[in-house]
Each structure stands twice: as C-alpha cells, then as structure tokens.
Design a protein around this motif. Structure first.
Motif, short mmCIF file in Angstrom:
data_model
loop_
_atom_site.label_atom_id
_atom_site.label_comp_id
_atom_site.label_asym_id
_atom_site.label_seq_id
_atom_site.Cartn_x
_atom_site.Cartn_y
_atom_site.Cartn_z
N SER A 304 -0.23 -62.05 -23.93
CA SER A 304 0.57 -61.15 -24.76
C SER A 304 -0.22 -59.91 -25.17
O SER A 304 -1.42 -59.80 -24.91
CB SER A 304 1.03 -61.90 -26.02
N ILE A 305 0.45 -58.99 -25.89
CA ILE A 305 -0.20 -57.73 -26.25
C ILE A 305 -1.24 -57.90 -27.35
O ILE A 305 -1.98 -56.96 -27.63
CB ILE A 305 0.82 -56.66 -26.68
N ARG A 306 -1.34 -59.09 -27.94
CA ARG A 306 -2.43 -59.26 -28.92
C ARG A 306 -3.79 -59.25 -28.22
O ARG A 306 -4.83 -59.10 -28.87
CB ARG A 306 -2.25 -60.54 -29.72
N HIS A 307 -3.81 -59.43 -26.89
CA HIS A 307 -5.06 -59.38 -26.13
C HIS A 307 -5.35 -57.97 -25.60
O HIS A 307 -6.38 -57.76 -24.97
CB HIS A 307 -4.99 -60.34 -24.93
N LEU A 308 -4.44 -57.05 -25.84
CA LEU A 308 -4.55 -55.72 -25.25
C LEU A 308 -5.52 -54.85 -26.07
O LEU A 308 -5.33 -54.64 -27.26
CB LEU A 308 -3.16 -55.06 -25.19
N VAL A 309 -6.54 -54.36 -25.39
CA VAL A 309 -7.49 -53.42 -25.99
C VAL A 309 -7.60 -52.24 -25.04
O VAL A 309 -8.10 -52.39 -23.92
CB VAL A 309 -8.88 -54.05 -26.18
N PRO A 310 -7.11 -51.06 -25.42
CA PRO A 310 -7.18 -49.90 -24.52
C PRO A 310 -8.60 -49.67 -24.01
O PRO A 310 -9.57 -49.73 -24.76
CB PRO A 310 -6.71 -48.75 -25.41
N ASN A 311 -8.71 -49.47 -22.72
CA ASN A 311 -9.96 -49.17 -22.01
C ASN A 311 -10.85 -50.37 -21.78
O ASN A 311 -11.94 -50.23 -21.22
CB ASN A 311 -10.77 -48.08 -22.74
N PHE A 312 -10.42 -51.56 -22.19
CA PHE A 312 -11.28 -52.74 -22.05
C PHE A 312 -11.70 -52.95 -20.59
O PHE A 312 -12.87 -53.17 -20.29
CB PHE A 312 -10.55 -53.98 -22.57
N TRP A 313 -10.72 -52.89 -19.67
CA TRP A 313 -11.03 -53.17 -18.26
C TRP A 313 -11.94 -52.11 -17.64
O TRP A 313 -12.59 -52.37 -16.63
CB TRP A 313 -9.74 -53.30 -17.46
N HIS A 314 -11.98 -50.94 -18.21
CA HIS A 314 -12.90 -49.92 -17.71
C HIS A 314 -14.34 -50.24 -18.10
O HIS A 314 -15.27 -49.65 -17.52
CB HIS A 314 -12.53 -48.54 -18.27
N LYS A 315 -14.53 -51.14 -19.05
CA LYS A 315 -15.86 -51.40 -19.59
C LYS A 315 -16.49 -52.68 -19.04
O LYS A 315 -17.61 -52.67 -18.54
CB LYS A 315 -15.79 -51.48 -21.12
N PHE A 316 -15.80 -53.82 -19.16
CA PHE A 316 -16.42 -55.10 -18.80
C PHE A 316 -15.39 -56.20 -18.67
O PHE A 316 -14.22 -56.04 -19.04
CB PHE A 316 -17.46 -55.53 -19.83
N ASN A 317 -15.82 -57.33 -18.12
CA ASN A 317 -15.07 -58.56 -18.09
C ASN A 317 -15.76 -59.58 -19.00
O ASN A 317 -16.92 -59.39 -19.40
CB ASN A 317 -14.99 -59.11 -16.66
N PHE A 318 -15.08 -60.67 -19.31
CA PHE A 318 -15.65 -61.65 -20.23
C PHE A 318 -17.04 -62.15 -19.80
O PHE A 318 -17.94 -62.26 -20.63
CB PHE A 318 -14.70 -62.83 -20.41
N PRO A 319 -17.25 -62.51 -18.52
CA PRO A 319 -18.60 -62.98 -18.16
C PRO A 319 -19.69 -61.93 -18.42
O PRO A 319 -20.82 -62.29 -18.78
CB PRO A 319 -18.47 -63.28 -16.66
N ASP A 320 -19.36 -60.65 -18.25
CA ASP A 320 -20.33 -59.60 -18.55
C ASP A 320 -20.72 -59.64 -20.02
O ASP A 320 -21.90 -59.51 -20.38
CB ASP A 320 -19.75 -58.22 -18.22
N ILE A 321 -19.72 -59.81 -20.89
CA ILE A 321 -19.99 -59.81 -22.33
C ILE A 321 -20.84 -61.01 -22.72
O ILE A 321 -21.83 -60.88 -23.46
CB ILE A 321 -18.67 -59.80 -23.13
N VAL A 322 -20.47 -62.19 -22.24
CA VAL A 322 -21.26 -63.39 -22.58
C VAL A 322 -22.67 -63.25 -22.03
O VAL A 322 -23.65 -63.63 -22.70
CB VAL A 322 -20.57 -64.66 -22.04
N ALA A 323 -22.82 -62.69 -20.83
CA ALA A 323 -24.16 -62.49 -20.26
C ALA A 323 -25.02 -61.60 -21.16
O ALA A 323 -26.23 -61.79 -21.27
CB ALA A 323 -24.04 -61.89 -18.86
N SER A 324 -24.38 -60.63 -21.82
CA SER A 324 -25.13 -59.69 -22.66
C SER A 324 -25.66 -60.34 -23.94
O SER A 324 -26.48 -59.74 -24.65
CB SER A 324 -24.26 -58.48 -23.02
N LEU A 325 -25.21 -61.55 -24.26
CA LEU A 325 -25.68 -62.24 -25.47
C LEU A 325 -27.08 -62.82 -25.28
O LEU A 325 -27.73 -63.20 -26.25
CB LEU A 325 -24.72 -63.36 -25.86
N ALA A 326 -27.54 -62.95 -24.04
CA ALA A 326 -28.86 -63.52 -23.77
C ALA A 326 -29.95 -62.70 -24.46
O ALA A 326 -29.82 -61.47 -24.57
CB ALA A 326 -29.10 -63.55 -22.26
N PRO A 327 -31.00 -63.34 -24.96
CA PRO A 327 -31.38 -64.75 -24.78
C PRO A 327 -30.92 -65.69 -25.90
O PRO A 327 -31.39 -66.82 -25.99
CB PRO A 327 -32.90 -64.67 -24.78
N ARG A 328 -30.00 -65.24 -26.75
CA ARG A 328 -29.58 -66.08 -27.87
C ARG A 328 -28.84 -67.33 -27.36
O ARG A 328 -28.08 -67.24 -26.39
CB ARG A 328 -28.71 -65.28 -28.83
#
Length: 413
Positions: A304-328
């Motif tokens: 649904s549109i509650r997941h919609l964030v303008p420009n999100f797909w131009h920036k990253f996907n979920f695995p990219d974001i979780v990967a950026s949390l390293a080394p925590r």
C-alpha cells in the motif's frame, strides 16, 4: 411496441459491448511491448520499463575496500536524511511526561506521552524489570502491521476489539524482553492502536493507514518519514534516562516495524544493535516481478501507499540499507533469498566483524536443499508465487523470541 424495440436495442448493445471485452491471456503475466521498436502503448508498460532501468545510487558493491565502505555508509546516511525529510522539532516542545505506573509480574509498566509536533501528542510504554539495580540495556520495540504497543507489552488494547491476541508470547515482544531482564520501550505505528482514528472501534486492526499516508504524501512527506521521526524522539528520550545504558540501545522491528528500524539505524550511528524480524527482499525487484493481473485484468501493487517514499528506489534497496549497518550486531530471523543474505554477509566481512551478523530462515526453508537458489527473479509472479520463490512461509510469520533473546544475551552480556 415502442418499449419492446427499446429493450431489444438495449440487449443488442449489451451483447455488442460484451463481445468487445476479451480476457487477459497467460502471456499477459509478463510485460511485453508487442511492437518492433520495443515501445509501450500501455502506460503501465512505460513505468514498468522506467523502473527496470533504475540503478540505485547507493547500491552495495561487494568489491569495496574498508575505506570505500566507510565513504559509502556516509552516502547512504546523507541520502536517507534527504528522503526522510524530517521537520525541525520545535524549540519550545514540552518534555515527555509520565502518565501512570502499574506493577506487573516481574516488572514495572509505565505509560508516557510526548509532544513531537505542534498539535501532536503521542504515547509509549516502558517496561522496567524489578531486577534493576544499575543501568540496563534497553530495546525500542516497533510493531508490525495491525499491531500496537499494548499487545507488545502484554496489555489489553485501547478498545475491546483489539484484545484478541495480547497474551500470545509470539506477539508480546516487549514483555518477553522485560522478563529476560532488559528495559523495553514499546511504540505505536502512526494511524494504529491508540493513534488510530475512529476506525479502531469498527475496523479493529484493519486501520486506515492509507488516509494518513495520502495526507503526508500530498504535503511532501511520507508515512515512513513520519513514523521514523516519531520513533526518533522516543529514542532520544531513552538516551536521556539514567537507568538506561545509552551505549547499549537496541532497535527491534517486527514486519512493518523493520522499515523505521532501518531508517533509525542509518541516521543514528550510536544505536548498538538491531533485530530484523521479517524476510529480506529487494523492494524494487518485488514491484517489477509481481505482474500477474487479477480476474478483472487489473495488476495490483505489492503493497500500500504507506510504504511509498518518493525517490526511495533511486537510492537503495532493503539489503543495501541493512548492509550499511555493519559492523553493528544484527539478527535477521525470517529469511529471504540467499543472494540477499550474501550481500549482508559480505558487508560484515568488509567491516571486519563477520560474526556480528546472524541470519535465519523460516523452519520450512532451514534446509538449504529446500530453498530456491535464484540470482534474478522472473517476471509474471503472483503474491503467493513470489513468497514461495523467496523462501517465505507466511503462516509462520511471528516475533521469534526463541532466536532473539539468546542472541541478545550473547551481545549484551
């Protein structure tokens, strides 16, 4: 006579109109142009093609050096700040206020309210173990879709039609943490639980998220941006409490709650660890491959549109974001594709702390022989086909304390 002629003409028109309607064919599962030049007459085909050509600016690269990895993390953080679009908090906001305290079996339950925006009051629950003698680690608990803070704490809902599952240990995330000896803080998602509109009385857990999301989007914000902004205020309050070890704060998100978890994790490097209780996927790919029309020939969006964030797909996907949390430290409890897990694993190798990530699959797919080994998902999938292909056992989706609490003890004690 005249009436009969009119009826006959009407029936002929209906027959003609019906003859013009053709059902979609199995070939329509996959988006094709049908033209020699590859162009689409269908507007859906056009936007589908546009999305397929987007290469996220902050995509993880497995060949990064540790120095390049650090620069990439800063790029991810800057991009997240841009698209979350947090407002400036008013300088004259009242300080959070405790509303009441009650004693429970083994812990104290407090309810607090805070004032993150003009005309806004929001609430959260705090569960403090009776064993508290010195500052303890604390866990910010974010519920999934349909969930609310009271059930996380093992408490009845704010209306009686929300009381059906609040004693279920597969739901009571915050209570489970408090029983294990940690401070737990439980929040609501916007438009849910105590933050819901009148729908909470008639609709129960079927909250009207989309109405709030629509208002936010029209004002240049987003549901996720608003959620993460509210949760960030609670996180800052947690850091200010003398009985909480501010260097040992964990964010725990279930299902929908994993989205603000990722945002907070990127924006606040001081967060110690993360509990990601959902399957991991690439949201851009999910939208591209779930193209099966319904019986009326309508293609539906994966969420649904509650997941919609303008420009999100131009920036990253979920695995990219979780990967950026390293080394925590991070634990992922409900699988996905090994391809995406390998991305996270590689990020933690680059960071120098490969043991700081633990990843589990649904029991149905725990055996590697039972999992799909896929590098690129095919188009033409229904929702059920997508879940099966990415190793998701939807009926077994719940908060997996049996995995999380031993993991917390290892990293916090």
């Amino acid at each position: 006579m005249k009436r009969n002629i009119i009826v006959s003409l009407f029936l002929l028109w209906c027959a003609f109109a019906a003859a013009q309607v053709t059902e979609w064919s199995p070939d329509d599962r996959v988006i094709r142009s049908g033209r020699d030049d590859g162009r689409y007459l269908s507007s859906y085909g056009v936007v589908h093609s546009m999305l397929s050509n987007i290469k996220p600016e902050c995509a993880f690269r497995p060949d990064m050096s540790r120095k390049e990895f650090g620069k990439w993390q800063k790029k991810v953080r800057k991009s997240m700040q841009e698209i979350m679009n947090f407002p400036k908090q008013p300088d004259n906001s009242p300080v959070p206020k405790r509303i009441h305290t009650v004693q429970r079996d083994g812990y104290r339950l407090e309810k607090w309210e805070y004032y993150p925006l003009p005309d806004c009051v929001s609430t959260f629950l705090v569960l403090i173990p009776d064993s508290l003698t010195k500052p303890l680690p604390a866990i910010l608990c974010i519920p999934g879709s349909g969930g609310f803070k009271e059930e996380l704490a093992g408490e009845p809902g704010v209306t009686t039609n929300l009381d059906n599952d609040y004693r279920n240990p597969k739901v009571t995330m915050a209570r489970n943490f408090a029983k294990a000896g940690y401070i737990a803080v439980a929040v609501d998602n916007p438009a849910a639980g105590e933050a819901a509109d009148l729908g909470q009385y008639g609709r129960g857990r079927n909250y009207n998220y989309d109405l709030v999301s629509r208002f936010l989007l029209e004002m240049g914000w987003s549901y996720l941006g608003y959620t993460a902004y509210l949760d960030m205020q609670v996180l800052e309050w947690m850091k200010s409490q003398s009985y909480i070890r501010r260097e040992r704060i964990v964010i725990s998100g279930f299902s929908l709650g994993t989205e603000p978890l990722m945002v907070l994790g990127v924006l606040d490097p001081s967060i110690y660890a993360f509990v990601y209780n959902d399957f991991l996927c690439q949201t851009q790919e999910r939208a591209l491959v779930m193209t099966v029309p319904d019986k009326n020939g309508t293609r539906t969006f994966p969420n649904s549109i509650r997941h919609l964030v303008p420009n999100f797909w131009h920036k990253f996907n979920f695995p990219d974001i979780v990967a950026s949390l390293a080394p925590r430290p991070v634990i992922l409890t409900e699988g996905g594709l090994d391809r995406d897990f390998d991305t996270i694993r590689r990020a933690y190798e680059i960071s120098g702390y490969p043991s700081n990530v633990e990843m589990y699959h649904y029991p149905k797919f725990a055996d590697p022989q039972m999992r799909k080994k896929i590098d690129k998902l095919p188009e033409g999938l229904s929702r059920d086909e997508f879940f099966d292909m990415v190793n998701v056992d939807a009926p077994d989706h719940y908060f997996k304390s049996e995995l999380v609490i031993p993991w917390l003890k290892k990293h916090l004690e």
